[in-house]
Design an enzyme around this catalytic site. Structure first.
Site, PDB file in Angstrom:
ATOM      1  N   ILE A   1       0.891  -1.157   0.000  1.00 54.69           N
ATOM      2  CA  ILE A   1       0.000   0.000   0.000  1.00 54.69           C
ATOM      3  C   ILE A   1       0.930   1.207   0.000  1.00 54.69           C
ATOM      4  O   ILE A   1       1.626   1.467   0.980  1.00 54.69           O
ATOM      5  CB  ILE A   1      -0.935   0.020   1.232  1.00 54.69           C
ATOM      6  CG1 ILE A   1      -1.842  -1.202   1.210  1.00 54.69           C
ATOM      7  CG2 ILE A   1      -1.765   1.310   1.234  1.00 54.69           C
ATOM      8  CD1 ILE A   1      -2.815  -1.267   2.366  1.00 54.69           C
ATOM      9  N   PRO A   2       1.005   1.932  -1.129  1.00 55.77           N
ATOM     10  CA  PRO A   2       2.119   2.866  -1.341  1.00 55.77           C
ATOM     11  C   PRO A   2       1.959   4.196  -0.609  1.00 55.77           C
ATOM     12  O   PRO A   2       1.782   5.242  -1.238  1.00 55.77           O
ATOM     13  CB  PRO A   2       2.123   3.052  -2.861  1.00 55.77           C
ATOM     14  CG  PRO A   2       0.701   2.837  -3.263  1.00 55.77           C
ATOM     15  CD  PRO A   2       0.115   1.849  -2.295  1.00 55.77           C
ATOM     16  N   CYS A   3       2.059   4.154   0.722  1.00 54.59           N
ATOM     17  CA  CYS A   3       2.024   5.401   1.484  1.00 54.59           C
ATOM     18  C   CYS A   3       3.221   6.280   1.131  1.00 54.59           C
ATOM     19  O   CYS A   3       3.182   7.489   1.329  1.00 54.59           O
ATOM     20  CB  CYS A   3       1.972   5.117   2.984  1.00 54.59           C
ATOM     21  SG  CYS A   3       3.344   4.120   3.576  1.00 54.59           S
ATOM     22  N   HIS A   4       4.275   5.662   0.572  1.00 53.51           N
ATOM     23  CA  HIS A   4       5.454   6.459   0.190  1.00 53.51           C
ATOM     24  C   HIS A   4       5.150   7.396  -0.981  1.00 53.51           C
ATOM     25  O   HIS A   4       5.921   8.297  -1.253  1.00 53.51           O
ATOM     26  CB  HIS A   4       6.624   5.535  -0.160  1.00 53.51           C
ATOM     27  CG  HIS A   4       6.317   4.566  -1.272  1.00 53.51           C
ATOM     28  ND1 HIS A   4       5.700   3.353  -1.046  1.00 53.51           N
ATOM     29  CD2 HIS A   4       6.514   4.640  -2.617  1.00 53.51           C
ATOM     30  CE1 HIS A   4       5.553   2.713  -2.200  1.00 53.51           C
ATOM     31  NE2 HIS A   4       6.027   3.479  -3.172  1.00 53.51           N
ATOM     32  N   ARG A   5       4.028   7.171  -1.674  1.00 54.19           N
ATOM     33  CA  ARG A   5       3.692   8.038  -2.810  1.00 54.19           C
ATOM     34  C   ARG A   5       2.886   9.259  -2.373  1.00 54.19           C
ATOM     35  O   ARG A   5       2.367   9.997  -3.212  1.00 54.19           O
ATOM     36  CB  ARG A   5       2.907   7.253  -3.865  1.00 54.19           C
ATOM     37  CG  ARG A   5       3.775   6.183  -4.522  1.00 54.19           C
ATOM     38  CD  ARG A   5       3.054   5.444  -5.623  1.00 54.19           C
ATOM     39  NE  ARG A   5       3.735   4.173  -5.868  1.00 54.19           N
ATOM     40  CZ  ARG A   5       3.148   3.053  -6.244  1.00 54.19           C
ATOM     41  NH1 ARG A   5       1.840   3.042  -6.461  1.00 54.19           N
ATOM     42  NH2 ARG A   5       3.839   1.947  -6.418  1.00 54.19           N
TER      43      ARG A   5
END
Lengths: 266, 209
Positions: free
Chosen positions: A167-171
């Site tokens: 789940i790309p919270c880094h984006r």
């Protein structure tokens, strides 16, 4: 060989010797597949091996491989279920996770987010919509889920993301160009993950620091968030930069329907 | 102990299921392993069987869970999965069996039989060679033998698992043992002192059945 001395008793004992012990990981995998516990195994990712926990064929947690003990404690505490290490994920799940980690968004990986609040789930599901190689501001997520004033709460929900990378919270980054912190190893790792996904972080940060929030094309008169794939297609000589959505709208530009910068007006 | 487990399954299924897996995993894995002959297939199948058991139990009324004869019930689930899988992979497996039988012969002494005083040369063979002899038997002898000796079920339990009267089962087990012995005798006779040609004799015995 004296076969004739082999009586029924000897054959019976031989058959009893066919009993075997179940492999060590069978219990852990069975409990995880039944959804009564979690099991985890290391999986390769763009930032090296990570630990992936699953239950009932849904991914429930991702963590750094070097902190197996704290990962186990965190998962057990968050999910309220026992968690055990196994050698590998179920083959189909492992394949899906690896392809997804390699950036293939067509692969569906089911997530276990039952213990998250509806707000947190909405934030995490929205983050899943951000394409590989792109970023969105925190305020964009807040607006998109219909809670435009909850920007800080969005930040908290993303910081508590139990399944980073997948789940790309880094984006999700600050619109002023600060890349922000990252639970999987701090800002440097967050940057590295974005670069591994093909994003030009350097260029994004320097433009954001210069106050640029939107990109437009003077041929199409469409304005996009800077990392939107439509913004990246614009030829340098047609590239127009805006400091705010109001400025772009005033110049007669229409917000892109893919990256929806209109949300930032909310 | 089984009864206590049945009671706790009836009450707190989620809390007692792990104990059920611990109690039955070795015997069910053994059954699947000797039925299929492949360790990773057997592991996957045993896991699948437990998950199916869990889902079935979750759908049962507590009363039905309490009255369930867990041991033969679990064996039936494994057996059904084994039959389905064996049906699906049978052609390929027969070929492989023929090819690597001699190689498997060479791997010896992994099971505990070797150290026992009544040790006979043939008992020291790799367990898988014996399992292969059992698999070569027709199902009506193979399944009772596996349930009786590998799965360690009592005749009454085998009767529940297979739906066959106890008297018939005893006869089938007896006949199965006799068939194994004669297969072995033919193998040894054909093999001569160094045991080289044992495999073809087993195949002859298989055809004769």
């Amino acid at each position: 060989m004296n076969v004739h001395v082999l009586d029924d008793g000897a054959i019976e004992r031989t058959l009893e010797a066919l009993r075997a012990e179940a492999p060590a990981g069978l219990l852990a995998r069975t409990m995880a597949t039944a959804g009564l516990a979690d099991a985890y195994a290391p999986v390769q990712s763009p930032i090296g091996p990570v630990l992936v926990a699953y239950s009932a064929h849904c991914v429930s947690a991702v963590g750094l491989a070097e902190n197996a003990a704290s990962f186990e404690m965190r998962v057990a505490a968050e999910l309220g279920r026992p968690v055990r290490r196994v050698e590998a994920l179920p083959p189909d799940l492992e394949r899906a996770v690896e392809r997804r980690l390699a950036g293939d968004r067509r692969v569906r990986v089911p997530f276990d987010l039952r213990r998250r609040s509806p707000f947190e789930r909405a934030v995490l599901e929205k983050a899943l919509e951000i394409p590989t190689g792109e970023v969105r501001p925190y305020a964009w997520i807040a607006a998109e889920i219909g809670r435009p004033r909850a920007v800080r709460a969005v930040g908290t929900a993303l910081a508590r993301n139990p399944i980073p990378l997948l789940i790309p919270c880094h984006r999700v980054v600050r619109s002023d160009g600060m890349i922000g912190n990252y639970s999987m190893g701090g800002p440097t790792v967050k940057r590295a993950v974005l670069e591994a996904e093909g994003m030009d972080v350097e260029a994004y940060v320097s433009e954001a620091e210069a106050g640029i929030r939107l990109i437009g094309s003077d041929t199409t008169k469409v304005t996009c968030l800077p990392t939107c794939r439509h913004a990246r297609r614009v030829m340098p000589r047609h590239r127009v930069r805006f400091g705010s959505l109001a400025q772009a709208l005033a110049a007669g530009y229409r917000p892109c329907r893919v990256c929806r910068p209109i949300s930032l007006a909310a | 102990m089984n009864d206590r487990l049945a009671v706790s399954l009836a009450g707190d299924l989620d809390g007692s299921f792990e104990q059920l897996v611990r109690d039955h995993q070795d015997r069910l894995y053994s059954l699947a392993l000797r039925y299929l002959g492949d360790a990773s297939d057997a592991e996957e199948l045993t896991q699948d069987a437990f998950v199916r058991a869990y889902r079935a139990l979750a759908g049962y009324e507590p009363q039905r869970r309490r009255e369930l004869q867990v041991r033969p019930w679990l064996s039936t689930i494994v057996l059904n999965l084994c039959r389905n899988r064996a049906r699906r992979v049978r052609p390929a497996q027969v070929d492989l069996d023929g090819l690597d039988a001699v190689a498997t012969h060479a791997v010896q002494g992994r099971n505990g039989a070797a150290g026992q005083p009544e040790t006979h040369a043939l008992l020291r063979e790799d367990a898988e060679v014996w399992a292969r002899r059992v698999r070569a038997l027709p199902a009506r002898y193979r399944e009772p033998l596996l349930l009786r000796y590998v799965d360690d079920l009592a005749y009454a339990e085998i009767s529940t698992a297979l739906g066959i009267p106890e008297g018939t089962l005893r006869a089938q087990v007896h006949r199965g043992l006799a068939l194994l012995r004669s297969a072995l005798e033919q193998e040894t006779a054909a093999a001569g002192p160094d045991g080289a040609a044992g495999r073809s004799a087993l195949q002859l015995a298989e055809v004769a059945l």
